[in-house]
Write an enzyme that holds these catalytic residues in place. Structure first.
Site, PDB file in Angstrom:
ATOM      1  N   LYS A  53       0.836  -1.205   0.000  1.00  0.00           N
ATOM      2  CA  LYS A  53       0.000   0.000   0.000  1.00  0.00           C
ATOM      3  C   LYS A  53       0.871   1.255   0.000  1.00  0.00           C
ATOM      4  CE  LYS A  53      -3.829  -2.468   2.114  1.00  0.00           C
ATOM      5  NZ  LYS A  53      -4.659  -2.792   3.286  1.00  0.00           N
ATOM      6  N   GLN A  97      -4.854  -1.608   9.556  1.00  0.00           N
ATOM      7  CA  GLN A  97      -4.732  -2.929   8.939  1.00  0.00           C
ATOM      8  C   GLN A  97      -5.281  -4.007   9.871  1.00  0.00           C
ATOM      9  OE1 GLN A  97      -3.750  -3.328   5.779  1.00  0.00           O
ATOM     10  NE2 GLN A  97      -3.870  -5.544   5.789  1.00  0.00           N
ATOM     11  N   ASP A 120     -11.170   2.574   3.662  1.00  0.00           N
ATOM     12  CA  ASP A 120     -11.378   1.122   3.563  1.00  0.00           C
ATOM     13  C   ASP A 120     -12.854   0.793   3.336  1.00  0.00           C
ATOM     14  OD1 ASP A 120      -9.342  -0.739   3.587  1.00  0.00           O
ATOM     15  OD2 ASP A 120      -8.995  -0.595   5.740  1.00  0.00           O
TER      16      ASP A 120
HETATM   17  N1  GUN Z   1      -6.703  -7.012   6.005  1.00  0.00           N
HETATM   18  C1  GUN Z   1      -6.952  -7.727   4.877  1.00  0.00           C
HETATM   19  N2  GUN Z   1      -7.523  -6.947   3.945  1.00  0.00           N
HETATM   20  C2  GUN Z   1      -7.655  -5.721   4.478  1.00  0.00           C
HETATM   21  C3  GUN Z   1      -8.166  -4.484   3.994  1.00  0.00           C
HETATM   22  O1  GUN Z   1      -8.655  -4.348   2.867  1.00  0.00           O
HETATM   23  N3  GUN Z   1      -8.102  -3.432   4.869  1.00  0.00           N
HETATM   24  C4  GUN Z   1      -7.606  -3.563   6.120  1.00  0.00           C
HETATM   25  N4  GUN Z   1      -7.606  -2.476   6.895  1.00  0.00           N
HETATM   26  N5  GUN Z   1      -7.133  -4.682   6.598  1.00  0.00           N
HETATM   27  C5  GUN Z   1      -7.146  -5.762   5.770  1.00  0.00           C
END
Ligand code: GUN
Length: 293
Positions: A53, A97, A120
């Site tokens: 990311k 996350q 998100d």
């Molecule tokens: N863990 C796995 N996929 C995601 C996501 O799209 N966002 C977040 N914050 N955590 C994750």
């Protein structure tokens, strides 16, 4: 012959488009988009995702901030950091996350994030707005799948779409988006899950199958009609001694069996996966432009 849906190529193309938009935005005196990411602990998968990311932000010209907490951080301290980010006007959007350590409530954390910065799309306000068709941040995987339908101009109107899996992060939202008015959308959607009867028959009637149940190679050739479109959301890590890392990703579709019967199919890896980061970037750009709220 089936056509492979190349999520990697599409995501590279969209990254260049976003980079171009950022250049124009800042050239016109706009603010450089800024995404912040909070990570707790040292889960290997999470560290890799967060690194991807941050790298994607660099590639498109966003500013990014990574805040790391030790596994032992208290819920109170994490919530305080979220409050700080909520009011920091330099941060356009941020994410925490997941998963989090068991002593921290994920739901509390998600609901503490200001929904206007929830890129998100996990906050109940965003989920609710999506379900009634209002502008909002849509979560990464469902939004990435819709973008693939759009880019490949795959018709969805009036089609029978079967979603296998009813999770909050994929099955439910993608079913909602596929049935909504619009293009892509306007499909007749059936959601199947572990208690569904006649799953094979239901799938055999589908023009579009979205497999998101997390069971490697679940979808076999006798469950797919000729010419179907198959989207594989599965990402189960299985041991593989021939790979450098000792593991490899397996989808929910038995690709070898199913692909010859399809008009379009996504591979794993390289299908839906690379598209998820694009949604996060798009949401952050929208946040910087104050397009949604
Ligand atoms: N863990 C796995 N996929 C995601 C996501 O799209 N966002 C977040 N914050 N955590 C994750």
């Amino acid at each position: 012959m089936y056509q492979l849906i190349d999520g990697k190529a599409i995501s590279d193309q969209i990254k260049s488009e976003i980079a171009e938009e950022v250049k124009q935005l800042t050239a016109n005196g706009g603010k450089q988009p800024h995404l912040a990411v909070i990570i707790v602990g040292h889960d290997g998968g999470s560290e890799t995702y967060v690194a991807h990311k941050v790298k994607a932000c660099e590639q498109v010209g966003f500013k990014s901030t990574r805040v790391a907490f030790d596994e032992s951080v208290t819920e109170e301290l994490l919530l305080a950091k979220i409050q700080e980010m909520n009011i920091n006007s330099d941060i356009d959007g941020f994410i925490v996350q997941l998963p989090l350590p068991p002593h921290i409530s994920e739901q509390k954390v998600i609901e503490a994030i200001d929904y206007r910065k929830d890129v998100d799309g996990f906050h109940p306000v965003n989920v609710g707005r999506m379900s009634i068709g209002l502008p909002c941040y849509v979560s990464a995987t469902p939004s990435g799948i819709m973008e693939l339908f759009r880019r490949y101009q795959i018709p969805t109107q009036g089609k029978n779409c079967v979603v296998i899996g009813r999770s909050n992060i994929v099955g439910k939202p993608v079913a909602t988006l596929m049935m909504q008015k619009g293009n892509p959308g306007d499909a007749t959607v059936t959601v199947c899950h572990s208690r569904t009867k006649n799953l094979k028959e239901i799938c055999r009637n589908a023009d579009i199958i979205i497999a998101a149940l997390g069971s490697p190679e679940f979808l076999k050739e006798d469950m797919v009609k000729e010419g179907a479109v198959v989207v594989d959301v599965g990402t189960t890590r299985v041991p593989d001694t021939s790979s450098k890392t000792g593991t490899r990703l397996k989808g929910d579709v038995d690709f070898k069996q199913v692909a010859p019967h399809c008009s379009f199919i996504t591979p794993v890896p390289g299908g839906v996966g690379p598209m998820t980061i694009i949604s996060l970037l798009r949401n952050t750009l929208a946040a910087a432009r104050k397009e949604i709220y």
